[in-house]
Design an enzyme around this catalytic site. Structure first.
Site, PDB file in Angstrom:
ATOM      1  N   CYS A   1      -5.547   4.316   2.372  1.00 15.79           N
ATOM      2  CA  CYS A   1      -4.550   5.256   2.895  1.00 15.79           C
ATOM      3  C   CYS A   1      -3.849   6.050   1.804  1.00 15.79           C
ATOM      4  O   CYS A   1      -3.017   6.905   2.096  1.00 15.79           O
ATOM      5  CB  CYS A   1      -3.538   4.504   3.741  1.00 15.79           C
TER       6      CYS A   1
ATOM      7  N   HIS B   1       5.896   6.702   2.870  1.00 15.15           N
ATOM      8  CA  HIS B   1       4.615   6.268   3.441  1.00 15.15           C
ATOM      9  C   HIS B   1       4.853   5.705   4.843  1.00 15.15           C
ATOM     10  O   HIS B   1       4.086   5.978   5.768  1.00 15.15           O
ATOM     11  CB  HIS B   1       3.974   5.220   2.542  1.00 15.15           C
TER      12      HIS B   1
ATOM     13  N   GLU C   1       8.899  -0.650   1.121  1.00  9.80           N
ATOM     14  CA  GLU C   1       9.000   0.673   0.504  1.00  9.80           C
ATOM     15  C   GLU C   1      10.447   1.128   0.388  1.00  9.80           C
ATOM     16  O   GLU C   1      10.860   1.678  -0.646  1.00  9.80           O
ATOM     17  CB  GLU C   1       8.198   1.705   1.313  1.00  9.80           C
TER      18      GLU C   1
ATOM     19  N   LYS D   1       5.052  10.154   9.756  1.00  7.46           N
ATOM     20  CA  LYS D   1       4.030   9.485  10.583  1.00  7.46           C
ATOM     21  C   LYS D   1       4.564   9.164  11.972  1.00  7.46           C
ATOM     22  O   LYS D   1       3.783   8.881  12.886  1.00  7.46           O
ATOM     23  CB  LYS D   1       3.536   8.201   9.904  1.00  7.46           C
TER      24      LYS D   1
ATOM     25  N   HIS E   1      -0.893   7.918  11.783  1.00 13.12           N
ATOM     26  CA  HIS E   1      -1.354   7.608  10.423  1.00 13.12           C
ATOM     27  C   HIS E   1      -2.764   8.158  10.231  1.00 13.12           C
ATOM     28  O   HIS E   1      -3.725   7.649  10.816  1.00 13.12           O
ATOM     29  CB  HIS E   1      -1.330   6.088  10.220  1.00 13.12           C
TER      30      HIS E   1
ATOM     31  N   PHE F   1      -4.491  -0.080   1.536  1.00 10.01           N
ATOM     32  CA  PHE F   1      -5.139  -1.386   1.452  1.00 10.01           C
ATOM     33  C   PHE F   1      -5.865  -1.488   0.106  1.00 10.01           C
ATOM     34  O   PHE F   1      -6.496  -0.528  -0.345  1.00 10.01           O
ATOM     35  CB  PHE F   1      -6.160  -1.553   2.574  1.00 10.01           C
TER      36      PHE F   1
END
Length: 414
Positions: free
Chosen positions: A164, A304, A315, A336, A341, A402
């Site tokens: 991502c 994010h 975050e 998002k 996403h 990831f």
């Protein structure tokens, strides 16, 4: 010491769940609209999948591309080419030596629809019916190969894969191509086309997707106490990067300067972020240092923030740790909540949002946050856009993936 050129953004292109181009997408984001909707198929019922919605494209490729083109491209490449055509035109179709023109377009998953469709064809109809173009369509560098052909880029075409964080890392690499003297102009960004029953089933099995089937538009809820996972999206975001000198020489309109790139890796877990946000802080700190800025210079962060129970706060704490008391003046947006996403396309689209936020001095809103998490120690822009004010402004765009990939980009007003 050799002079390091400034890198500016002169063109923007996108196709997203909010619109078929950048102006439509941006106006929908400022209006706080959601691109998530119930899927018009029987996948969930037929395959026993727990989720029956996603943030699918607002405008389908077949509405804007000739059929012969569509037939030889995986959707991930189709989206990238559509966004590239808009970005290139938006930049004024720069007259650049092909050997000084680069392309960097990434995807987190690649041509998965082609792969799975070809497997179905092989099983059901035999090897002779598998399309000869299958390999060029499914390879993860297919989108950048088509973009390279589209603009005639000969300085290098690259497809970095970092889940991502792929789209943001692609833009970071494009910046470095210009800084190193390898290119004057780079077309960079990310794309993803993974709205297919297998990825949806797999993400649902890992319990990372929201299961709000009765309320798709309200399902992506970053920082809300009731958040329960992300909404799968699709689309592409492409920017035209240019050395400031090259842009100035041709009288190009400049949206913003991309002045900082920060990268790190967690070395912690394949899918979970490191709990203290160590790698995220490191990426942001490196981006600030690269830009020559301090915490006090940042006025906006595009987070994010996927809407997962654990990731959002890691975050948020990392941003607070990095910026300290200066975080109190920062307008935090989690877009998002509207787009879903986009996986490998997310960082690129959110870079476009960050650039436009600075260009128009307006932070986009975060929607669906009716009960903010009490542990969120940041100023979240909720429901309506917020002016960013006059004077020099800088913003951070965060993308994490990831595998422990962390990418932070710094943009500045010009």
């Amino acid at each position: 010491m050799s002079h390091r050129p400034d890198v500016v953004v002169t063109g923007l292109g996108a196709t997203t769940p909010l619109g078929g181009d950048v102006p439509t997408t941006w106006s929908a984001a400022l209006a706080g609209r959601s691109g998530a909707r119930t899927l018009e198929n029987d996948w969930a019922e037929k395959h026993g999948i727990a989720v029956n919605f996603a943030a699918s494209l607002a405008v389908r490729p077949e509405d804007v591309m000739p059929r012969p083109e569509i037939k030889r491209m995986d959707p991930s490449a189709q989206y990238a080419v559509i966004a590239t055509r808009e970005a290139w035109a938006d930049a004024g179709a720069p007259d650049v030596d092909p050997e000084r023109l680069g392309a960097v377009v990434s995807s987190g998953i690649g041509g998965i629809q082609t792969t799975l469709d070809a497997w179905d064809t092989l099983r059901e109809r035999g090897g002779r019916r598998v399309l000869p173009m299958t390999i060029p369509m499914l390879m993860p560098n297919s989108p950048v190969a088509y973009v390279e052909l589209e603009v005639g880029a000969q300085a290098g075409a690259h497809a970095l894969v970092s889940a991502c964080a792929s789209g943001a890392e692609a833009i970071g690499y494009g910046i470095e191509m210009i800084r190193s003297g390898r290119a004057d102009v780079v077309v960079a960004g990310g794309t993803e086309a993974s709205i297919h029953p297998l990825p949806i089933a797999a993400f649902a099995a890992s319990r990372t997707l929201s299961t709000r089937n009765d309320d798709p538009a309200g399902a992506s809820r970053p920082y809300d106490t009731t958040r329960d996972g992300f909404v799968l999206g699709e689309g592409a975001g492409i920017v035209v990067l240019e050395s400031a000198e090259h842009a100035r020489a041709r009288g190009a309109r400049v949206y913003a300067r991309l002045s900082g790139v920060g990268l790190s890796s967690d070395a912690y877990h394949l899918t979970s972020p490191e709990p203290a946000g160590r790698g995220q802080v490191a990426a942001m700190r490196r981006a600030l240092a690269d830009a020559g800025l301090t915490a006090a210079d940042i006025h906006h962060v595009n987070a994010h923030a996927t809407s997962t129970t654990v990731g959002d706060l890691i975050e948020a704490r990392a941003v607070r740790e990095l910026l300290g008391s200066a975080a109190d003046q920062v307008a935090l947006s989690a877009t998002k909540s509207m787009t879903g996403h986009l996986l490998g396309g997310a960082g690129a689209l959110e870079t476009i949002f960050t650039v436009l936020a600075l260009h128009e001095r307006t932070a986009p809103p975060t929607i669906n946050v009716s009960d903010p998490d009490p542990e969120l120690d940041l100023d979240l822009v909720r429901d309506a856009p917020r002016p960013l004010g006059d004077g020099p402004r800088a913003a951070l765009n965060n993308s994490f993936g990831f595998g422990g990939h962390n990418v932070a980009l710094v943009a500045q007003t010009v």
